[in-house]
Design a protein around this motif. Sequence first.
Motif, short mmCIF file in Angstrom:
data_model
loop_
_atom_site.label_atom_id
_atom_site.label_comp_id
_atom_site.label_asym_id
_atom_site.label_seq_id
_atom_site.Cartn_x
_atom_site.Cartn_y
_atom_site.Cartn_z
N UNK A 285 3.34 24.48 -37.69
CA UNK A 285 3.54 23.98 -36.33
C UNK A 285 2.21 23.51 -35.74
N UNK A 286 1.16 24.32 -35.88
CA UNK A 286 -0.13 23.96 -35.29
C UNK A 286 -0.82 22.83 -36.06
N UNK A 287 -0.33 22.54 -37.27
CA UNK A 287 -0.81 21.38 -38.02
C UNK A 287 0.00 20.12 -37.70
N UNK A 288 1.00 20.26 -36.85
CA UNK A 288 1.85 19.13 -36.51
C UNK A 288 2.91 18.83 -37.54
N UNK A 289 3.12 19.74 -38.49
CA UNK A 289 4.15 19.55 -39.52
C UNK A 289 5.43 20.24 -39.05
N UNK A 290 6.09 19.64 -38.10
CA UNK A 290 7.20 20.31 -37.43
C UNK A 290 8.41 20.50 -38.35
N UNK A 291 8.65 19.55 -39.26
CA UNK A 291 9.76 19.71 -40.19
C UNK A 291 9.58 20.95 -41.05
N UNK A 292 8.36 21.13 -41.55
CA UNK A 292 8.11 22.30 -42.39
C UNK A 292 8.17 23.58 -41.56
N UNK A 293 7.71 23.52 -40.33
CA UNK A 293 7.80 24.68 -39.45
C UNK A 293 9.27 25.06 -39.23
N UNK A 294 10.13 24.06 -39.03
CA UNK A 294 11.55 24.32 -38.85
C UNK A 294 12.13 25.02 -40.07
N UNK B 111 9.93 34.76 -34.81
CA UNK B 111 10.73 33.77 -35.52
C UNK B 111 11.53 32.89 -34.58
N UNK B 112 12.12 33.51 -33.56
CA UNK B 112 12.90 32.74 -32.59
C UNK B 112 12.00 31.83 -31.77
N UNK B 113 10.81 32.31 -31.42
CA UNK B 113 9.89 31.45 -30.64
C UNK B 113 9.50 30.21 -31.44
N UNK B 114 9.15 30.40 -32.71
CA UNK B 114 8.70 29.23 -33.48
C UNK B 114 9.88 28.35 -33.87
N UNK B 115 11.06 28.94 -34.05
CA UNK B 115 12.26 28.12 -34.32
C UNK B 115 12.58 27.25 -33.12
N UNK B 116 12.50 27.83 -31.91
CA UNK B 116 12.80 27.06 -30.70
C UNK B 116 11.77 25.94 -30.51
N UNK B 117 10.50 26.29 -30.62
CA UNK B 117 9.44 25.30 -30.35
C UNK B 117 9.43 24.18 -31.39
N UNK B 118 9.56 24.53 -32.68
CA UNK B 118 9.46 23.50 -33.72
C UNK B 118 10.69 22.60 -33.72
N UNK B 119 11.87 23.16 -33.50
CA UNK B 119 13.06 22.31 -33.42
C UNK B 119 12.98 21.37 -32.22
N UNK B 120 12.43 21.85 -31.11
CA UNK B 120 12.28 20.99 -29.94
C UNK B 120 11.33 19.84 -30.24
N UNK B 121 10.22 20.15 -30.88
CA UNK B 121 9.19 19.13 -31.14
C UNK B 121 9.63 18.09 -32.17
N UNK B 122 10.56 18.49 -33.05
CA UNK B 122 11.01 17.55 -34.08
C UNK B 122 12.25 16.77 -33.63
N UNK B 123 12.76 17.10 -32.43
CA UNK B 123 13.89 16.34 -31.90
C UNK B 123 15.24 16.89 -32.28
N UNK B 124 15.35 18.23 -32.38
CA UNK B 124 16.64 18.87 -32.66
C UNK B 124 16.97 19.80 -31.48
#
Length: 594
Positions: free
Chosen positions: A506-515, A531-544
């Motif tokens: 996520x901090x590398x900007x690889x949101x798909x892999x973070x998801x 896990x829920x925090x990073x799932x919420x943030x990465x899905x939001x940033x990748x457009x899901x």
Amino acid sequence: MSSEHVERRLAAILAADVAGSCRLIGIDEEGTLARLKALRRTIFDPKIAEHHGRVVKNTGDGAIAEFASVVDAVRCADEIQRGMAEQNIDVPQDKRIELRIGIHVGDIIIEENDIFGDGVNIAVRLEGIAEPGGISISDDARRQIRGKVDITFEDLGLQSLKNIAEPMRVWRVPSGRAVPAVPNRLPVGDALPLPDKPSIAVLPFANMSGDPEQDYFADGMVDDIITALSHFKALFVIARNSSFTYKGRAVDVKQVGRELGVRYVLEGSVRKAGNRVRITGQLVDTATGAHLWAERFDGSLGDIFDLQDQVTESVVGAIAPTVEKAEIERAKRKPTESLDAYALYLRGLAKLYQFGNRQANEETLRLFNRAIELDPDFASAYALAALCYVWAKINGWFSNTANDMAEVTRLAQRAVELGKDDAAALAPSGWALAFVVHDLEAGAALSDRALALNSNLAEAWFWGGWVKIWLGEPEAAIERFARALRLSPLGPFVAGMRSGTAFAHFFLGRYDEAVSWAAMTLQDNPDSQPGLRIAAASNAMVGRPEQAHKAMARLRQLNPALRISNLKDVLPPFRRAEDLSRLEEGLRQAGLPE
């Protein structure tokens, strides 16, 4: 002698195959074949063409492709696996189509648009030892891409490949780069590759005392033997938490060897009756099931440390007989000479990893404090007492008062003073100072020191990975989590390793892999708040947004008071302000109120 000209050329060969294709087709023949065709049309063939390769032949559930450049071949393989990982995000584990990929550069023979020769054969064999979702490459290929691709490879050492005369040095993409797939249990037929040094797992010893209360004592024997073995740099030792997933189960040592990726397994039993102790041990070769030795060790309770040393030396003598005497002496060092303090410590250790159980955590802390009262020089007891405060903070039970912060600092610093050369004391102390006290520099230094002392300590790689994230070094964090996962592919920390890897991407900007990594975290532990925090943030940033809001809804059920404004109360420290800002923005988009 034939005068017919044989056309040869040097080429990079990519061999790909579907892992477990027979099982998938058996479950759903038509559906699997349709998905294979779709994946070939949308991912595999376009990526091959994009990187200037050509598919030479399809092999039903696999393919062979040729490239003029090994750099193009490796980049292509990496992108294919990333694409496959994205496609698998919402697919159940048992229905995922995952590719193994092998790459070699060598001489090939061209005949009527087909290719043959050792170059092709080696690529196919490399594909055969790759992990599902992984990439294996030869040393020849590795030399030609060094410094030219942004991909980190792990050295697997010399590997014997089927029908290839000489062992070859092999490299693989660590889990978390190509595809983050390290299942809790490997499907039958899959196996983790063996390390390039003698590798061993010590299974829980059977408690033969007839008293269930003595389980902690038998488990403590195993923990101490694992700790002693881990001090030997010549060995690869699976972490306690993975070994203990087999507790109470009838196991096939060959399957254990496959699931944990080890050549040897130590089994045994402990009988404690009055003041007498008997330990039995059997060392088994997982490849053949053959017993290398079986011995019995008898003594009084006062001899318990000597008995453990005898077991350890017997194992080392059988699988790594040339280790230095200094390593043997270092492995004999004991954390305490007080058997009463030791017994309390073992009871605490038995309760330590009951995540989410506040009462158990408080009782564990009391046990470690009582051990410290009996032996004020017991470094490991101080360190694990500090660790109890870490669990309290993770679960929201920590008050953050000046007194509590001072107590964590005292415990950790005392552990470090007493255990300067004890990785098992330094690693949790560093984790506590970094996470609870926010002393990142001290935490990083202690993590590095622990790893220099004991490279087999999975928890040190795991905690050190988180410290690297907070320091703003996510690439280094991914490598540390990958090492932790290899040393402990099962057990209670797997979810934390995966969520840490998700945060790093996520901090590398690889949101798909973070998801993808976040999804696996929640498979392990659906109520993991990180896990829920990073799932919420990465899905939001990748457009899901739907997936982001779903994760946020569960997070707010578990922590209704959570807001952007008080987020720092549950988060560790971040050296880079932009990392915290990025996470806040992702959570804001996912629906966390201000």
